[in-house]
Enzyme design. Structure first.
Site, mmCIF file in Angstrom:
data_model
loop_
_atom_site.group_PDB
_atom_site.id
_atom_site.type_symbol
_atom_site.label_atom_id
_atom_site.label_comp_id
_atom_site.label_asym_id
_atom_site.label_seq_id
_atom_site.Cartn_x
_atom_site.Cartn_y
_atom_site.Cartn_z
ATOM 1 N N LYS A 101 0.816 -1.217 0.000
ATOM 2 C CA LYS A 101 0.000 0.000 0.000
ATOM 3 C C LYS A 101 0.852 1.270 0.000
ATOM 4 O O LYS A 101 0.483 2.276 -0.581
ATOM 5 C CB LYS A 101 -0.990 0.008 1.152
ATOM 6 C CG LYS A 101 -0.404 0.085 2.542
ATOM 7 C CD LYS A 101 -1.515 0.075 3.592
ATOM 8 C CE LYS A 101 -0.944 0.192 4.994
ATOM 9 N NZ LYS A 101 -0.089 -0.943 5.373
ATOM 10 N N ARG A 156 12.720 -11.504 1.475
ATOM 11 C CA ARG A 156 13.512 -10.276 1.348
ATOM 12 C C ARG A 156 14.865 -10.436 2.038
ATOM 13 O O ARG A 156 14.984 -11.078 3.074
ATOM 14 C CB ARG A 156 12.750 -9.093 1.964
ATOM 15 C CG ARG A 156 11.508 -8.731 1.185
ATOM 16 C CD ARG A 156 11.009 -7.336 1.440
ATOM 17 N NE ARG A 156 10.584 -7.073 2.795
ATOM 18 C CZ ARG A 156 9.667 -6.156 3.119
ATOM 19 N NH1 ARG A 156 9.075 -5.456 2.171
ATOM 20 N NH2 ARG A 156 9.335 -5.948 4.369
ATOM 21 N N ARG A 181 16.046 -9.323 7.764
ATOM 22 C CA ARG A 181 15.715 -8.403 8.858
ATOM 23 C C ARG A 181 14.754 -9.099 9.818
ATOM 24 O O ARG A 181 13.942 -9.912 9.403
ATOM 25 C CB ARG A 181 15.037 -7.146 8.298
ATOM 26 C CG ARG A 181 15.978 -6.238 7.534
ATOM 27 C CD ARG A 181 15.261 -4.943 7.184
ATOM 28 N NE ARG A 181 16.110 -4.049 6.434
ATOM 29 C CZ ARG A 181 15.754 -3.432 5.315
ATOM 30 N NH1 ARG A 181 14.571 -3.646 4.789
ATOM 31 N NH2 ARG A 181 16.578 -2.616 4.693
ATOM 32 N N ARG A 191 2.675 -9.742 13.070
ATOM 33 C CA ARG A 191 2.195 -8.448 12.564
ATOM 34 C C ARG A 191 0.860 -8.613 11.835
ATOM 35 O O ARG A 191 -0.022 -7.751 11.946
ATOM 36 C CB ARG A 191 3.240 -7.834 11.617
ATOM 37 C CG ARG A 191 4.495 -7.364 12.337
ATOM 38 C CD ARG A 191 5.565 -6.914 11.363
ATOM 39 N NE ARG A 191 5.201 -5.692 10.668
ATOM 40 C CZ ARG A 191 5.820 -5.246 9.579
ATOM 41 N NH1 ARG A 191 6.814 -5.941 9.066
ATOM 42 N NH2 ARG A 191 5.445 -4.123 9.007
#
Length: 213
Positions: free
Chosen positions: A13, A127, A160, A171
């Site tokens: 987003k 990632r 990370r 989350r």
């Protein structure tokens, strides 16, 4: 054109918000940017926010809303804005609606970038970030030439903490509990529009432009 962006962490987003802002020449407003700008400029609101942040506490809704409403008074907001990261809860959404109504204004669109949880875990879990230069890559969508080595500086790559599957799932759990009810709220307000966030970034943007007209 006043737009609020909705979507889970990692749904994209923020990327879409920046593209909308550039296309319509309106500011992309995130709470983090507002906090940083007010703290940097030493404003009264910024000093109050810094007190909470220095204690590791969340900035209260009332103060966050005050900072956002203050941001809306800037000249660059005359034609609208894209809100990213606020509201996060029903209480914040209702307070924002009331504050805008008091000024005779309202949000025009709430755009939900919809991506299934498993896609987000896949996206974020893949990632990799360079410990030396901060460059970011993805093992599937943007792999490096040499596995585990940064294409930009040759530094070591790492996952990370925010991108570890257990963190991502946590989350997402918080998102579904606190933020997803906003989808129902803005549906009832009659301004919710949903786009398929699993598509290519540019295709998602095309779909949003079609909604915005």
């Amino acid at each position: 054109m006043k737009i609020v962006m909705l979507g889970a962490p990692g749904a994209g987003k923020g990327t879409q918000a920046k593209m909308i802002a550039a296309k319509y020449d309106i500011p992309h407003i995130s709470t983090g940017d507002i906090f940083r700008a007010n703290i940097k400029n030493g404003t009264e609101l910024g000093k109050k926010a810094k007190e909470y942040m220095d204690r590791g506490q969340l900035v209260p809704d009332e103060l966050t809303l005050e900072l956002i409403m203050d941001r809306f008074t800037n000249p660059d907001c005359v034609n609208g804005y894209v809100l990213d990261g606020f509201p996060r809860t029903i209480a914040q959404a209702k307070a924002l609606t009331a504050s805008l109504e008091a000024k005779g204004e309202k949000m025009d669109f709430a755009i939900d970038v919809d991506v299934p949880d498993e896609n987000i875990v896949d996206r974020m879990g893949g990632r990799r970030a360079c410990v030396a230069c901060g460059g970011t890559f993805h093992i599937k969508y943007n792999p490096t030439k040499i596995e585990g080595k940064c294409d930009l500086c040759g530094g070591e790559l790492m996952i990370r903490d925010d991108d570890k599957p257990e963190t991502v799932l946590n989350r997402l759990s918080v998102y579904h509990t606190q933020t997803q009810p906003l989808i129902n709220y803005y549906t009832e307000e009659g301004i919710l529009k949903t786009v398929d966030g699993t598509k290519d970034v540019n295709k998602v943007f095309e779909d949003i432009l079609e909604i915005l007209g």
